[in-house]
Motif scaffolding. Structure first.
Motif, short mmCIF file in Angstrom:
data_model
loop_
_atom_site.label_atom_id
_atom_site.label_comp_id
_atom_site.label_asym_id
_atom_site.label_seq_id
_atom_site.Cartn_x
_atom_site.Cartn_y
_atom_site.Cartn_z
N THR A 78 0.38 4.27 4.58
CA THR A 78 0.25 3.80 3.20
C THR A 78 1.01 4.72 2.25
O THR A 78 1.67 4.25 1.33
CB THR A 78 -1.24 3.73 2.80
N ALA A 79 0.91 6.03 2.48
CA ALA A 79 1.62 6.98 1.62
C ALA A 79 3.13 6.76 1.73
O ALA A 79 3.85 6.80 0.72
CB ALA A 79 1.26 8.40 2.00
N LYS A 80 3.62 6.49 2.93
CA LYS A 80 5.05 6.25 3.12
C LYS A 80 5.47 4.96 2.40
O LYS A 80 6.52 4.92 1.75
CB LYS A 80 5.36 6.14 4.61
N GLU A 139 8.12 2.23 -2.17
CA GLU A 139 8.01 1.37 -3.35
C GLU A 139 8.43 2.11 -4.61
O GLU A 139 9.13 1.56 -5.47
CB GLU A 139 6.57 0.86 -3.52
N ASP A 140 8.01 3.38 -4.73
CA ASP A 140 8.39 4.18 -5.90
C ASP A 140 9.91 4.38 -5.96
O ASP A 140 10.51 4.29 -7.03
CB ASP A 140 7.69 5.54 -5.87
N ILE A 141 10.52 4.62 -4.81
CA ILE A 141 11.98 4.80 -4.78
C ILE A 141 12.69 3.52 -5.18
O ILE A 141 13.63 3.54 -5.99
CB ILE A 141 12.42 5.27 -3.37
N LEU A 142 12.21 2.36 -4.67
CA LEU A 142 12.81 1.08 -5.05
C LEU A 142 12.62 0.81 -6.54
O LEU A 142 13.53 0.32 -7.22
CB LEU A 142 12.19 -0.05 -4.23
#
Length: 165
Positions: free
Chosen positions: A102-104, A109-112
């Motif tokens: 989940t952390a990955k 998602e944050d990077i996208l």
């Protein structure tokens, strides 16, 4: 072992009472959750140790002969005593804690999201430049003599743009 580790006890040749089994090396090689060690076997020529565990892995370890160890002068650390008394690492019990997966996923998602924000910011910057350039064209048009000046209808590229706004 249930943790997926193997232990290596250095034995002395003339030790029938196995008193040299005081200390050992512990090597974590299989998955510590699903890696319950099922089989440990030596090869027919005693050059390899094979391990099989519930994690689905079969691992092979090369055993050096005493002559090779003396020739290579391998620096082997001293075995650890009392490894059986050491407590295992506790599991994370907090239900709010993220799993590694989940952390990955959240990181991806944050990077996208950051990449998308950079694209949007670039397009907004380009739009502001074009709007500024258009205002400059309008001002230049107003400064022209009236017989050369374009009317607002002539400056409009496509009337559909007004309908969309």
């Amino acid at each position: 072992m249930s943790s997926g580790s193997i232990r290596i006890y250095p034995l002395q040749p003339d030790d029938p009472g196995l008193t040299s089994m005081q200390a050992c090396w512990s090597l974590s090689v299989h998955n510590n959750q699903y890696g319950l060690l099922r089989h440990v076997r030596c090869s027919h020529d005693d050059l390899f140790v094979l391990t099989a565990a519930d994690d689905g892995n079969i691992l092979s370890f090369y055993l050096r002969r005493p002559e090779e160890l003396q020739r290579h002068q391998a620096q082997v650390p001293s075995p650890r005593a009392g490894v059986e008394a050491e407590a295992l690492a506790p599991d994370i019990q907090d239900p709010a804690a993220y799993s590694i997966k989940t952390a990955k996923q959240k990181l991806e998602e944050d990077i996208l999201r950051q990449k998308a924000e950079l694209v949007v910011a670039g397009k907004q910057r380009r739009l502001a430049e074009l709007q500024e350039k258009f205002q400059q064209v309008l001002m230049d048009n107003q400064n022209l003599p009236e017989h050369v000046r374009l009317t607002p209808e002539e400056l409009q590229l496509d009337p559909v743009f007004n309908e969309l706004a």
